[in-house]
Scaffold this active site. Sequence first.
Site, PDB file in Angstrom:
ATOM      1  CE1 TYR A 387      -3.279   2.900   1.332  1.00 18.07           C
ATOM      2  CE2 TYR A 387      -1.658   3.165   3.077  1.00 18.07           C
ATOM      3  CZ  TYR A 387      -2.763   3.612   2.388  1.00 18.07           C
ATOM      4  OH  TYR A 387      -3.358   4.784   2.765  1.00 18.07           O
ATOM      5  CD  GLU A 388       2.333   3.834   3.735  1.00 16.81           C
ATOM      6  OE1 GLU A 388       2.671   4.786   3.015  1.00 16.81           O
ATOM      7  OE2 GLU A 388       1.481   3.946   4.631  1.00 16.81           O
TER       8      GLU A 388
END
EC number: 3.4.24.-
Length: 582
Positions: A387-388
């Site tokens: 996600y990051e």
Amino acid sequence: MVAFNKFFAGALFLAIVYVSSGLAAPWPASLKHATNRLRIAGRGLQLNTFHPESTYQTFWEGIEHPLRKRAEASIEDRALAFIQAHLDVPADAVSFKCDYGIPVTNALTNVAFNKDDKLLRANQYAFSSFPGSFAHMSLANVASSTPTVFLEDAIASAEQTIDGTFNEHPPTLEFLALEVGSVRLTHVMQIQNAETNAWLEAFVDAHTGDVLSLTDFVTKTSYLLLPTQKEILTPEFQTLFDPQPTLGAFPDGWHSDGTTTTMATGGNNGISFKGAQTATTAQSAAGLVFKYPQSATTAPTTTANINAARVNAFHIVNSYGFTKAAFNFQNNNFGKGGARNDRITISVQNSAGIDNTDFSTPPDGQSGAMRMFLPSAMVLSRTISSYENTRGITNRMTGGRTDRCLKTTEAGRKSDAMADWNEKTTSAVPDYVLGQDVINDPASIRSHPYSTSATVNPLLYSSLRTPTEVHDIGEVWANILHNVYATLVTAHGLSTTAGTNPAGNEGNIVFLRLFIDALALQPCNPPFLTARTAWIQADTNRYAGANTCALLRAFASRGLGTAAANHCCARPLAAVVQGMHV
């Protein structure tokens, strides 16, 4: 200055055409999601930053442009020729910035061409979606291009206001369009605070010294956390044998930057460490073998778990990437475009926070920075790392290398869709609970699981009328994309090797290609409707519109149909469907 004002006249005309096509007072409060965002920085500074709304023109299969018959014309020449003709401005009124667009003040004008050298789409900024805001636009509303505040004083003002320090990145002088219709000259510089991890781009009025706007390079994660119960290790650890050569994008593998080869978790695309960048994880055996099993029975900070965290984060960063010309994160670009020396720094178990993460995306040429904070009970999270990392990809590819183009409340959507995509191993599309490796809870770190069921997840496009927080709004977009993914996989099946072989036409490959293509096609700070149009344009360009009907149905299933507008009010959108074979 005359040419500058002439551009505004063209922009005003397009703005009137756009806003007169169905918008009616009273304005929905949520309309501000597309143009504004509240920023809080430093010693209580609160700025309602403004990001101009754009007109977005798509030409589907493509149209002719002035220089198409000239084989020797560069992409720079073609883009400039189109903008000059389209806006009826002289050649010296625009300048070329990069292969993804031409910047005008704080608005980036983008054009895109297809493989047949036809123009696919163009956008320009009207500076306001509210009629009348340009009623008094004239030379008097454009600040003088000669600063009366020295750069040193502007830096001092920003440091004092934001509570940080100028980081010596070369400052610039730029015009900034304001919501009231005026245009100010600003000194632009980067301010950082190591203690608070603030990393901001400040726009300081070059005539008054006031901080007028901010770009926050740090995208913070906000979790809805319940008391931690136990760690869930799904999927279980497995050994991946030599994944790097199969990806084809790394001439010297993951552990070389083109000049230097390491035997640790550092290479051309990223470096994974704890504390200092020298504190990497070395190979466990000769031949770049990194076998460090996680220990669920010991503390996260034990050596075994630190090594596991560094190895897994390093793998995630190397598994997802994009091209050099699209401003990726690499130390060595091998002469293929973009700026060098900006591999991602991955700080695992960072002591600056607890059970959280963030990703900083400065402009191309400066390293992206991922921080995985010290866990209280969880050890590592592949979904959160994915996600990051996706935040860096989306920020760099939208609008072109500045990280100024996903900053409105509505455009600042999260990257849950990539983590969702990464977890799928069969053609079944079950509900997706983000972060099962973080917390054992039916909804995990989001308000609902992502689902094709309206009962399990009731979020719709109209849900944007209620929330004002960027992460809540992001959940709506992520759930829409979950339904888009389900539609494509149902139609085309699933490739189990999509992570290493993107050559197929299975649904998960189609989804990821459209996901990435749409980033480059969408304009700066796209609202949901514009982002949807970019997906349709991407399918027209790559797959000749083969998935258009399916995509439109999937978007419509969550309220983002062809008649959707302003989160509630239907209006004809002939421009959206014009040219579509549906």
